[in-house]
Design a protein around this motif. Structure first.
Motif: not given
Length: 122
Positions: A57-68
């Motif tokens: 789970i990666m957090r950047v300003s204004g967005k959260e990205m999820f990969v598996q």
């Protein structure tokens, strides 16, 4: 960039930790606005085949990205997870750059309107 690596039903070894850190450093070089990344490495023993899973789970300003990523080998799962995350980061960065180039500036229609208004009325 704050990186947190944890294991679920598995102990995270130094080699796994190093592999994850190396892959995430590559992503950090592509995009410097990453706030935090949380990586969860897990082992699924429910079926006849053991399945290794790497999630991020990666957090950047204004967005959260999820990969598996799932694989029979943990290191392959880590590589696949990092590749997926890298693709998402590049796509997000491309969107940001395209928004910058569009800008809020005036387009050609504004110039046409100004020249029409300046023309003497007949």
């Amino acid at each position: 960039m704050n990186v947190s690596i944890s294991g679920h039903h598995i102990s995270v070894t130094d080699a796994m930790n190093t592999a994850v850190q190396e892959k995430l450093d590559k992503i950090g070089r592509h995009f410097d606005q990453i706030q935090s990344i949380q990586v969860i490495l897990s082992l699924d023993n429910s079926g006849a085949i053991k399945s290794h899973k790497a999630e991020a789970i990666m957090r950047v300003s204004g967005k959260e990205m999820f990969v598996q990523a799932l694989d029979d080998d943990m290191y392959k799962a880590i590589n696949e997870m990092a590749d997926k995350l890298d693709r998402q980061v590049r796509k997000y960065k491309t969107k940001l750059e395209s928004k910058k180039t569009q800008g809020a500036g005036r387009d050609g229609r504004y110039e046409e309107l100004m020249t029409d208004d300046a023309a003497p009325a007949v």
